[in-house]
Design an enzyme around this catalytic site. Sequence first.
Site, PDB file in Angstrom:
ATOM      1  N   SER A  46       0.805  -1.231   0.000  1.00 23.66           N
ATOM      2  CA  SER A  46       0.000   0.000   0.000  1.00 23.66           C
ATOM      3  C   SER A  46       0.835   1.276   0.000  1.00 23.66           C
ATOM      4  CB  SER A  46      -0.929   0.019   1.209  1.00 23.66           C
ATOM      5  OG  SER A  46      -1.682  -1.159   1.281  1.00 23.66           O
ATOM      6  N   ALA A  47       2.143   1.165   0.173  1.00 29.94           N
ATOM      7  CA  ALA A  47       3.039   2.327   0.147  1.00 29.94           C
ATOM      8  C   ALA A  47       2.707   3.337   1.245  1.00 29.94           C
ATOM      9  CB  ALA A  47       3.023   2.992  -1.233  1.00 29.94           C
ATOM     10  N   ILE A  48       2.377   2.796   2.422  1.00 29.56           N
ATOM     11  CA  ILE A  48       1.946   3.632   3.541  1.00 29.56           C
ATOM     12  C   ILE A  48       2.943   3.523   4.694  1.00 29.56           C
ATOM     13  CG2 ILE A  48       0.099   3.999   5.256  1.00 29.56           C
ATOM     14  CD1 ILE A  48      -0.916   4.290   2.392  1.00 29.56           C
ATOM     15  N   HIS A  50       2.392   3.590   8.248  1.00 26.39           N
ATOM     16  CA  HIS A  50       1.258   3.560   9.170  1.00 26.39           C
ATOM     17  C   HIS A  50       1.586   4.293  10.460  1.00 26.39           C
ATOM     18  CE1 HIS A  50      -1.057   0.733   6.752  1.00 26.39           C
ATOM     19  NE2 HIS A  50       0.077   0.091   6.521  1.00 26.39           N
ATOM     20  N   LYS A 253      -6.001  -4.659   7.475  1.00 26.03           N
ATOM     21  CA  LYS A 253      -6.519  -3.301   7.626  1.00 26.03           C
ATOM     22  C   LYS A 253      -7.581  -2.951   6.591  1.00 26.03           C
ATOM     23  CE  LYS A 253      -2.066  -1.859   9.469  1.00 26.03           C
ATOM     24  NZ  LYS A 253      -1.262  -2.993   8.909  1.00 26.03           N
ATOM     25  N   ILE A 339       7.528 -10.557   8.099  1.00 22.71           N
ATOM     26  CA  ILE A 339       7.427  -9.098   7.970  1.00 22.71           C
ATOM     27  C   ILE A 339       6.330  -8.761   6.969  1.00 22.71           C
ATOM     28  CG2 ILE A 339       8.689  -6.952   7.621  1.00 22.71           C
ATOM     29  CD1 ILE A 339       9.776  -8.715   9.922  1.00 22.71           C
ATOM     30  N   CYS A 406       4.316  10.171 -21.167  1.00 24.36           N
ATOM     31  CA  CYS A 406       3.266  10.300 -20.140  1.00 24.36           C
ATOM     32  C   CYS A 406       3.839  10.865 -18.843  1.00 24.36           C
ATOM     33  CB  CYS A 406       2.610   8.954 -19.858  1.00 24.36           C
ATOM     34  SG  CYS A 406       1.831   8.197 -21.291  1.00 24.36           S
TER      35      CYS A 406
END
Lengths: 480, 417
Positions: A46-48, A50, A253, A339, A406
């Site tokens: 998710s590239a978060i 947290h 989550k 992990i 692009c």
Amino acid sequence: MRFDVAIIGAGVVGSLIARELSQFNIDVVLLEKCNDMAMGTTKANSAIVHAGFDSVPGSLKAITNVEGVKLMPALCKDLAVPYKNIGSLVLAFNDSQMAHLTKLLIRGNKNGVPKLRIIGQDKLRELEPNVNINALGALWAPTASIVCPYELNIAAVENAVSNGVKFIRNFEVKSIKKQSDGAYMLSSGKDKLQAKYIINCAGVFSDTVAAMVGDDNVEYKIIPRKGEYFLFDKTANGLVNTVVFQCPTKMGKGVLIAPTVHGNVIVGPNAIDIEDKEDCSTTIQGGIEIMTKARRSISTLSPKEMITAFGGLRAHTEGDDFIIEKSKKNNNIIHVVGIESPGLSAAPAIANMVKMMLLSITGELEEKNGFDPVRPAPVRFKDLSDSERRELVKKNKAYGRVVCRCETITEGEILDAIHAPAGALDVDGIKRRTRAGMGRCQGGFCGSKVVGILSRELDIPLDEVTKFGKESKVLLKKTK
Amino acid sequence: MLNYDLVVVGGGPAGMAAALKAKECGVNSIIILERAETLGGILEQCIHTGFGLHYFNEELSGPEYAYRFIDLVEQNEIEVKTDTMVLGISADNVVTATNNQEGIISIAAKAIVLAMGCRERPRGSLNIAGTRAAGIMTAGTAQKYVNIDGYLPGKKVVILGSGDIGLIMARRMTLEGAEVKMVLELMPYSGGLTRNIVQCLEDYNIPLKLSCTVIDIHGRERLEGVTIAKVDRNRRPIKGTEEYVACDTLLLSVGLIPENELSAAMGIEIDPVTGGPIVGENRETTHKGVFACGNVLHVHDLVDYVTIESQIAGEGAANYILALEEEAIYVTTKGIDGVRYVVPQRININSDKDVKLYFRVGQTYKNAKIFLENNEEIILSRRRPKLAPGEMEDITIKSEVLRELPVNSELIVRVEV
């Protein structure tokens, strides 16, 4: 070849550990079974970053997550990796979910997450004007952030290599044997090398690697938990301003909607436990599930702006916590197992922890003269002003030629990606380093140009250029 | 800062025809900016024939068709910068571009013609499930590999989508020794030209499977196969019709999208159906002095029509530069009842010219009638034996009829069986 430390797996965890160890006067090798780093869980999540309210207080997940959040901004600055502190929301749609937010708030407070609070509809609309009108309130975590996980990974390896770490690709560890001198012989079947200490960061394969040295503990068993995602065009930018979660379930989550650091929108993941540790395929059912759930948060989400879909595997264990420990049977081996989320957020803290653990085995290590924690920022032509661009092209003409229309990526940037320490060897490697091919045409125009540049720079025929190593060749043969 | 009367963005067939027409109309200061190494655009890789039948009454290959215009551009001494990418256009018509010789260039223009063409829809926008193996590419990318680079992408091929490039590549890959197993089309009809279905599939015994799609992709590294299935009327896969087809290459020919990032960024209004700018009969966009033509405006099936349309845009730009434009009083156009879109979307009734309305239908029709209406009155009607989404249609409205239309009224194009 003989090394002091062999790190197995060049995901974000293994790579940050390699970078940590590169400050000492020891020989470190980072082994990767694929043609590039960041090819497993690190490239598809998710590239978060947290905030840290999800995990059970006192768990390794909770401790390393909250610590990782603190370390991340300075780390990203040192490594010139895109990072944005935008905060996260957990939406509640009914009273029982509102009650659950309170539980999360209490948990977060116990974990030491700063500035957490529950907000009502007004504040929620102010933060997220497009949110579903049925949302009653949300848990607001201002410390949550977004980061580009594979760029963090690539930057960590580049920096580690610049500081003396040896990075070996296409080395899949198939066996590990203890020698009479106490060191280990690691074999890929084709190549061999020796190391005194081993750090197992093999992600979904960390249980397999542990078993090679006799650590076949049941609690290490990895259950690959697949998550699928959609990525939306930059035209969807502004749909959300923060990371928008829903209330978590026992599988994780839940489906989130978030901006990416590059201005796209990411939606996902679902969560399905599977058997196959290499199955990152996307599915029709998965896609429907994600879009249905995501529309609960943002009902106006339109599939029209979707530019790609992808799947990733979480290294889930039955115990539902990270396992970071010395091997029970081998003094000189450290296992980093299980992990999964919030692994990316925790990675900087895990790297520190493993370093301390190694020092507890080796005793004090001599620091390397000239260690430089800073990775020079890559040129990003698109982000420069016209005057900066002018200067750049004066110095190097390749920055004046746009290859990817692009994303406005120049030939100069692609050459940099190939010739960087631990540079790109394949089309996807160029894509992750430069974003050429990441845009709305998905490499339709620049793909063949990138193949041509790789062939020229690596001095290989066009039909040996691959998408991501091994047999993933783009072209078959010359025409008649 | 450089100064030109006319800056043409894109040196394909559209950009060249517009520049040449503007020159013919008396504009002398013209520059064409082209991102590729040569003029010609996508025609350079279209080495098959079939170009020019309408415009030249001759059958030419793509490069031959392009060369006729490249030759004229040279003869007319129109300036060209190749290998030059336009990065942006400001609201006051300053074009910023880059190339590897001069770096950043700024050009102030009196008028601009947008002729950037279109791009192919990629796999991601279709959301086909499965792995991310190598060997999946758009038909146009494969065309470049085969015709320009001289490399074959694979030997066992499935083509998804029966757009013209897909059909052309079915034949091309066959001629290069690959086995093209089938062309799949989601819709119950092909999106390509009938002549391409006959000449590229039927002549080579390549099956065209209508109402079929790819539902799964297999293979870890290189593509190993796809699962195909029939689809129902709502284009949803039908359970029990799944079939595995072994292949090492999947080509996609599933639609073209006008490339309007530059246009949209400068605030030009885009038609949600065509994906191109909203234009008047002279192909002027909603931004004064900025014109659009070719596939950036709407996707054409034949380059001949691109040329004709671009000449209109070139003349429009010339009239704007030379201040010959009539005061604009517009009527709008609209397609209903099976007509998906109409270009131009508005017409200046003072323009004093017959105006050809181009349109596409949303399904196939036999023995249909096209009506042109205003205020529920039929202006004219035309019988068509056959209508198909893959073939662009047109209908002409006379200038004397136009002049009598009420201001701000709507011209309706519709189809009736």
